[in-house]
Design an enzyme around this catalytic site. Structure first.
Site, PDB file in Angstrom:
ATOM      1  N   LYS A  46     -42.966   5.470 -60.286  1.00 50.73           N
ATOM      2  CA  LYS A  46     -41.920   4.555 -59.872  1.00 50.73           C
ATOM      3  C   LYS A  46     -40.550   5.233 -59.860  1.00 50.73           C
ATOM      4  CE  LYS A  46     -44.320   0.916 -62.406  1.00 50.73           C
ATOM      5  NZ  LYS A  46     -44.311   0.157 -63.669  1.00 50.73           N
ATOM      6  N   ASP A 103     -38.487  12.121 -58.669  1.00 54.49           N
ATOM      7  CA  ASP A 103     -37.306  11.922 -59.513  1.00 54.49           C
ATOM      8  C   ASP A 103     -36.916  13.198 -60.252  1.00 54.49           C
ATOM      9  OD1 ASP A 103     -39.578  11.857 -61.126  1.00 54.49           O
ATOM     10  OD2 ASP A 103     -39.056  10.009 -62.178  1.00 54.49           O
ATOM     11  N   ASP A 106     -40.444  18.759 -64.073  1.00 51.03           N
ATOM     12  CA  ASP A 106     -40.386  19.331 -65.420  1.00 51.03           C
ATOM     13  C   ASP A 106     -41.292  20.560 -65.437  1.00 51.03           C
ATOM     14  OD1 ASP A 106     -40.199  19.797 -68.101  1.00 51.03           O
ATOM     15  OD2 ASP A 106     -41.072  17.913 -68.755  1.00 51.03           O
ATOM     16  N   LYS A 134     -35.712  20.573 -64.098  1.00 53.44           N
ATOM     17  CA  LYS A 134     -35.516  21.157 -65.432  1.00 53.44           C
ATOM     18  C   LYS A 134     -35.870  22.648 -65.416  1.00 53.44           C
ATOM     19  CE  LYS A 134     -36.328  17.182 -68.404  1.00 53.44           C
ATOM     20  NZ  LYS A 134     -37.197  16.606 -69.451  1.00 53.44           N
ATOM     21  N   ARG A 169     -34.376   2.187 -66.104  1.00 50.71           N
ATOM     22  CA  ARG A 169     -34.424   2.573 -64.686  1.00 50.71           C
ATOM     23  C   ARG A 169     -33.219   2.047 -63.924  1.00 50.71           C
ATOM     24  NH1 ARG A 169     -39.561   4.761 -63.779  1.00 50.71           N
ATOM     25  NH2 ARG A 169     -41.286   3.726 -64.825  1.00 50.71           N
TER      26      ARG A 169
END
Ligand code: 5GP
Length: 183
Positions: A46, A103, A106, A134, A169
């Site tokens: 999401k 989004d 990582d 990241k 969020r």
């Protein structure tokens, strides 16, 4: 009173204005790169929904959107290991020019698996747009990030679509959770 937006446990990393400016730049870049192409922007649910909603309004081209849901992180800050498809695309991507909209990257595991999965479906091209990246060593070095909003430190962040156990969020900015134990 501390509200969700002014929260003692959050430190602002990127403000509303910074995000707005950067998303506009990315939209302009994508508009230049995809002129005349059959663009589909695929949001990874999401976390990407806010970024996707803002980004596509800065892309001045005909395009369509679709969504996938995968499990990578559970309700916490630790990677769950493998990636499982929870919801697949609604439409075929054969012959399309796809941008996967994420989004945050990582370890890169989620996107690496998604590239493998979508890569076998006959798209004309597949690129990656992520709001955040990241500095972790990538799981596979060959994962190429084509459009990146911000490089961020190796901290757990929330807001602008990103959650901690389902919360945050709706924050309009990106914040670092100071104490994840009480997130
Ligand atoms: P990766 O597979 O690249 O290790 O992880 C990507 C996914 O992990 C993201 O789509 C996001 O759901 C989650 N994730 C990684 N880092 C963070 C973070 O700092 N904050 C939040 N909220 N989610 C993160």
């Amino acid at each position: 009173m501390t509200t969700e937006f002014s929260n003692d446990n959050l430190e602002i990393l990127h403000s509303v204005e910074e995000i707005e400016r950067r998303v506009r730049e990315l939209g302009e870049e994508i508009t230049r790169d995809y002129a005349g192409k059959d663009l589909v922007v695929v949001g990874v649910l999401k976390g990407s929904v806010i970024f996707l909603a803002d980004l596509i309004r800065q892309i001045d081209l005909k395009l369509s959107i679709d969504f996938m849901a995968v499990s990578s992180y559970k309700d916490g800050t630790v990677s769950s290991g493998d990636v499982e498809i929870l919801k697949d695309l609604t439409n075929p991507i054969r012959g399309k020019d796809v941008i996967i909209c994420e989004d945050i990257v990582d370890t890169g595991l989620t996107l690496f698996r998604l590239m493998e999965i979508l890569g076998s479906r006959g798209a004309n091209s597949i690129k990656i747009a992520t709001l955040l990246d990241k500095p972790e060593p990538r799981i596979k070095k060959e994962l190429k990030i084509d459009y990146c909003g911000f490089q961020i430190p190796n901290k757990f962040v929330v807001g602008y679509g990103l959650d901690a156990a389902g919360r945050y969020r709706n924050l309009p900015f990106i914040g670092i959770v100071k104490n994840p134990e009480i997130a």
